[in-house]
Structures are given as C-alpha cells and as structure tokens.
Design an enzyme around this catalytic site. Structure first.
Site, PDB file in Angstrom:
ATOM      1  N   CYS A   1       0.794  -1.236   0.000  1.00 41.54           N
ATOM      2  CA  CYS A   1       0.000   0.000   0.000  1.00 41.54           C
ATOM      3  C   CYS A   1       0.823   1.282   0.000  1.00 41.54           C
ATOM      4  CB  CYS A   1      -0.939  -0.005   1.203  1.00 41.54           C
ATOM      5  SG  CYS A   1      -2.149  -1.325   1.117  1.00 41.54           S
TER       6      CYS A   1
HETATM    7  N1  LIG Z   1      -2.754  -5.746   2.071  1.00 43.65           N
HETATM    8  C1  LIG Z   1      -3.171  -4.629   2.628  1.00 43.65           C
HETATM    9  O1  LIG Z   1      -2.746  -4.254   3.722  1.00 43.65           O
HETATM   10  C2  LIG Z   1      -4.224  -3.764   1.947  1.00 43.65           C
HETATM   11  C3  LIG Z   1      -4.909  -2.815   2.727  1.00 43.65           C
HETATM   12  C4  LIG Z   1      -5.886  -2.047   2.136  1.00 43.65           C
HETATM   13  C5  LIG Z   1      -6.133  -2.194   0.777  1.00 43.65           C
HETATM   14  N2  LIG Z   1      -5.432  -3.092   0.034  1.00 43.65           N
HETATM   15  C6  LIG Z   1      -5.760  -3.219  -1.384  1.00 43.65           C
HETATM   16  O2  LIG Z   1      -6.564  -4.381  -1.570  1.00 43.65           O
HETATM   17  C7  LIG Z   1      -6.293  -4.980  -2.827  1.00 43.65           C
HETATM   18  C8  LIG Z   1      -5.915  -6.439  -2.637  1.00 43.65           C
HETATM   19  O3  LIG Z   1      -4.690  -6.509  -1.923  1.00 43.65           O
HETATM   20  P1  LIG Z   1      -4.237  -7.793  -1.098  1.00 43.65           P
HETATM   21  O4  LIG Z   1      -3.161  -7.306  -0.177  1.00 43.65           O
HETATM   22  O5  LIG Z   1      -5.395  -8.524  -0.533  1.00 43.65           O
HETATM   23  O6  LIG Z   1      -3.587  -8.691  -2.245  1.00 43.65           O
HETATM   24  P2  LIG Z   1      -3.063 -10.212  -2.087  1.00 43.65           P
HETATM   25  O7  LIG Z   1      -1.974 -10.356  -3.067  1.00 43.65           O
HETATM   26  O8  LIG Z   1      -2.832 -10.540  -0.653  1.00 43.65           O
HETATM   27  O9  LIG Z   1      -4.302 -11.080  -2.558  1.00 43.65           O
HETATM   28  C9  LIG Z   1      -4.875 -10.975  -3.796  1.00 43.65           C
HETATM   29  C10 LIG Z   1      -5.470 -12.307  -4.200  1.00 43.65           C
HETATM   30  O10 LIG Z   1      -6.157 -12.087  -5.409  1.00 43.65           O
HETATM   31  C11 LIG Z   1      -5.882 -13.170  -6.302  1.00 43.65           C
HETATM   32  N3  LIG Z   1      -6.102 -12.664  -7.639  1.00 43.65           N
HETATM   33  C12 LIG Z   1      -5.328 -11.853  -8.396  1.00 43.65           C
HETATM   34  N4  LIG Z   1      -5.915 -11.571  -9.558  1.00 43.65           N
HETATM   35  C13 LIG Z   1      -7.105 -12.214  -9.550  1.00 43.65           C
HETATM   36  C14 LIG Z   1      -8.169 -12.320 -10.483  1.00 43.65           C
HETATM   37  N5  LIG Z   1      -8.133 -11.664 -11.643  1.00 43.65           N
HETATM   38  N6  LIG Z   1      -9.212 -13.088 -10.150  1.00 43.65           N
HETATM   39  C15 LIG Z   1      -9.264 -13.741  -8.971  1.00 43.65           C
HETATM   40  N7  LIG Z   1      -8.290 -13.678  -8.053  1.00 43.65           N
HETATM   41  C16 LIG Z   1      -7.229 -12.909  -8.338  1.00 43.65           C
HETATM   42  C17 LIG Z   1      -4.471 -13.581  -5.979  1.00 43.65           C
HETATM   43  O11 LIG Z   1      -4.222 -14.925  -6.354  1.00 43.65           O
HETATM   44  C18 LIG Z   1      -4.423 -13.389  -4.457  1.00 43.65           C
HETATM   45  O12 LIG Z   1      -4.776 -14.573  -3.772  1.00 43.65           O
HETATM   46  C19 LIG Z   1      -5.232  -4.119  -3.474  1.00 43.65           C
HETATM   47  O13 LIG Z   1      -5.826  -3.150  -4.293  1.00 43.65           O
HETATM   48  C20 LIG Z   1      -4.585  -3.440  -2.292  1.00 43.65           C
HETATM   49  O14 LIG Z   1      -3.988  -2.204  -2.641  1.00 43.65           O
HETATM   50  C21 LIG Z   1      -4.502  -3.909   0.608  1.00 43.65           C
END
Ligand SMILES: NC(=O)c1ccc[n+]([C@@H]2O[C@H](COP(=O)([O-])OP(=O)(O)OC[C@H]3O[C@@H](n4cnc5c(N)ncnc54)[C@H](O)[C@@H]3O)[C@@H](O)[C@H]2O)c1
Length: 419
Positions: free
Chosen positions: A271
C-alpha cells in the site's frame, strides 16, 4: 480447479469475494461471522486448494477460524467464476500493483471484472475494494461489466468501498474499522450501505465512488509523506547527535496537532509505497503535479542507502568485505509479507559496497530465493531492520556485535546505535 460451490442459503445471503488475499480472506471471515454464506473466488489454484483444506495463507486469519467457516458450510473457495451467479453481492479484492514504469497496473482488476461479468445475476451489487485512482469504478470496471454481462442482468448496482485493513493489527479489524462507501446512484448506495452495515460497526456514505477512491489515496499518501518527513528529520538529528525518537516522544506530548511517525529503513508493503504513485500518475493525467508526494517518495527510497551507510560506519575500519546480518526483512512487524520491503534495497546497496549479507526473520522462511541464517552467523555488524518477535538480539549483543537499531526498541543498550 476448486469445486463449484453449492450454497444452500437464499441468494440474498450469498456473497462472492474475488481475490482471497490479505484483504479478501479477512472480509470473507467477517462476512461469515455476520451470517453471510461466502464464495471466495481466486485465480490461483494452489491458494484455493490450500483454503479448502482449512489452511490459512495469512497471519490475521487462524486455521481454526477458516476451518469453522468451511465446516459450517458458510465458506468455500473456488477458481470457478461462474459461482458468482448465485451471489447477490460481489466484492472485488484483487491486487492493484505498479507496472515496470511504476505506473498503475490494473491488469488484474480488469481481468477480474471481465471474468465475473458473464455470470452476473440481475440485481447484483458489485463493489470494488481494491485501491485505485478516482474514476476506476466508473471509467474502468463498469464499462467492462456492461460490455460482458448477460442480457438478463439489466439492473446492476455498483459502489466503491476501499479496504482499510491493517495486517498484523489485532485491534483494528473489519468489524470496528469504519468503512467508506461511495455508490453510483441511490439504489446502489442503499444496497452497499446495507451490506457493509451487516459486517462493519461504522459505515460512512460519501457522495460518489470517486470521493471514496480519492480518500483511500489520501489516507495512504498521508502516511507516506509523514514517514518521509520523519526519515529526513532523522538524518538531520543524527548529524547533530540528537536521538530522533526522543524528539518524537517529546513532540508527541502535545495534545493536539501532532501525530508521531517513526523512522525506518523505508516504506514497504502493497500500500504505502504503491498507492501514492497512483495519485501522482492520476495528477499527471490531468495536467497536474503532485511534487510534494514525489519528493516524499524519493526521500523514502533513499533511506535504505542511508541505513546501509550508517551500519557500515559501525564496522572495524579497513574491513573490505564486512559481514552484515539483517534482522527482520518483512515490510512491517508481525507479518511475513515481504512485498516491496525496503530491506531489498538495503541488501542490494550493501552488496554493491562489497559486503557479505545474510538475514534472519522468524516469520519469513524464504526471501527472494534465499534462506535465512541463524543468529549465530558470525557477523561484523547487524542491522535491526524490523522488530519481529523471536529476534533475540541479546545473542548478538553478548558476542559484542555492533547493532544499528532501526526499530527504536533497544535504545540505551550498550553496543547498540539508534538510527
Ligand atoms: N494488504 C493490505 O494491507 C491492503 C490494505 C488495504 C487495501 N489493500 C488493497 O486491496 C487490494 C488487494 O490486496 P491484497 O493485499 O489482498 O492482495 P493479495 O496479493 O494478498 O491477494 C490478492 C489475491 O487475489 C488473487 N487474484 C489476483 N488476480 C485475480 C483475479 N483476476 N481473479 C481472482 N483472483 C485474483 C491472488 O491470487 C491473491 O490470492 C489491493 O488493491 C490493495 O492495494 C490492501
């Protein structure tokens, strides 16, 4: 491929979450807790198999929580997007990284939107929780969905509700962290607010999805620039022999108008180093400039080099290939996540100076293809980069290894130099 879920609940109690990572899985468990039946869709087969076996891939969700959700029939993971046809609510929680040019890369978000579209039932609510620039829901996701949706799904509802999860934080959870919701019209807003009210204690309605999307970028940019300010201030204090953490503690006694941020090796994770660059890119697209944010980004990127140089000053003069041990390589304390960790740049800079570098982190079994060493590894200096529990620094202190402490947790200990 994961099995196609057969949920017995009525459609209005079934939701699907696209992406089962740091954001999607905690949301799934919170929704199960709130009485929803949840289909977790992920395009990574191994993750889906792991989830269905009841093994959680992230620290914030225990295996027992996941197993209870599976055995009650309230949760199932799948790679099959057609499963979303039984859901009344779909949230998209896929990564939104940067591309090679360090610009927004919406490939995964676009592909998720496209993949669900042919299976959308009429009157489904689609919410984007992924972090992105303002206009992503309206100008990117909705056109894709409208292009690929079935004819029968003539009425769809859309909202943006950016996730605010703080991995490793056991206090602020999905339930007690207030949630922003911005929808494209009144009915979408009504449905999205009702959905989030079923899961979160506090839900705040904002006028448009763009306000919600921009607020998320502001929140993370606020952190980025304040961390950069403190990182720069740290270097000024060090030049003058002042301990920056004592200064921060002193300033924090002011009851208003000040928030303490701490220095460190830099910023990491999915992030803080990434989202502000969505903001700078968005500004450039509209002929503006976010120079203040760009400057903060450069200051943070210069920190690993600064930390490396400070550590090398602690090594016996004349030693040409010092052995440097990095303690804690995850991007933050309490997690195993090494995405965008600033310790990569720290290690690379040390290597470029001829150092031999090894690392240890109790939560990280493998890092960029390399294995950790034990704390017995003979080294000339250690850099305490991230305060992970299980790093017993006294093992090094008792051997007389000098330590550069970037964590403010060893202040006053003999042999330890504070950042
Ligand atoms: N991690 C954090 O602390 C956090 C906090 C707030 C917001 N976010 C935002 O949330 C979003 C997700 O982040 P995250 O940390 O959960 O990511 P992550 O990498 O932990 O998880 C994402 C998951 O989505 C899957 N994936 C990817 N493309 C896909 C698709 N087209 N169809 C189905 N599954 C798919 C991946 O295999 C993975 O398991 C991002 O936009 C991030 O910026 C993250």
């Amino acid at each position: 491929m994961g099995k196609i879920p057969q949920m017995s609940a009525p459609q209005h109690r079934i939701m699907a979450i696209i992406g089962q990572g740091y954001v999607g899985l905690p949301l799934a468990m919170a929704a199960v807790d709130a009485g929803w039946n949840v289909i977790g869709v992920d395009n990574f087969d191994a993750r889906v198999a792991q989830l269905n076996m009841g093994s959680s891939p992230i620290e914030d969700i225990s295996n027992s929580t996941l197993q209870a959700a599976i055995s009650s029939g309230s949760y199932v993971a799948t790679t099959d997007y057609s499963a979303v046809s039984s859901a009344s609510v779909i949230t998209i929680c896929v990564p939104t990284p940067l591309d090679q040019k360090r610009e927004p890369d919406l490939t995964l978000l676009r592909s998720a939107a496209k993949a669900i579209s042919p299976y959308l039932a009429n009157e489904t609510l689609i919410v984007s929780e992924s972090t992105s620039f303002p206009g992503t829901l309206r100008d990117v996701i909705i056109p894709i969905v409208n292009q690929h949706k079935p004819k029968e799904s003539h009425e769809l509802y859309f909202a943006s509700a950016p996730e605010r999860v703080n991995p490793g934080d056991s206090y602020w959870t999905q339930k007690n962290t207030p949630r922003l919701v911005g929808a494209i019209n009144e009915e979408s807003s009504h449905r999205a607010l009702a959905f989030y009210k079923s899961i979160c204690d506090g839900v705040i309605s904002v006028s448009t999805p763009e306000v919600a999307e921009a607020a998320k970028l502001l929140e993370n940019t606020f952190r980025l620039v304040n961390i950069a300010l403190i990182n720069e201030f740290t270097q000024l204090c060090s030049l003058n022999g002042i301990n920056v953490n004592q200064v921060i503690d002193a300033a924090a006694t002011k009851p208003y108008g000040f928030m303490p941020f701490r220095p460190g090796v830099g910023v990491g994770g999915h992030c803080i180093p990434v989202d502000p660059l969505y903001l700078t890119w968005w500004a450039r697209q509209r002929g503006g400039a976010a120079t203040f944010v760009e400057s903060a980004d450069s200051i943070n990127h210069a920190m690993p080099r600064y930390v490396a140089e400070r550590a090398l000053q602690l090594v016996e003069p004349g030693l040409t290939n010092p052995k440097v041990l990095i303690l804690g390589v995850a991007y933050k304390s309490g997690v195993s996540d090494v995405r965008e960790t600033p310790t990569s740049e720290l290690r690379d800079y040390l290597l470029s100076k001829g150092a031999e570098v090894a690392w240890f982190d109790p939560l990280v079994p493998v890092w960029e293809g390399s294995n950790p060493v034990s704390l017995e590894w003979p080294c000339d200096v250690a850099i305490f980069a991230m305060n992970q529990s299980g790093i017993h620094t006294n093992q090094l202190i008792s051997r007389g290894v000098p330590i550069l402490d970037c964590t403010n947790s060893l202040f006053g200990t003999i042999g330890v130099t504070s950042l």
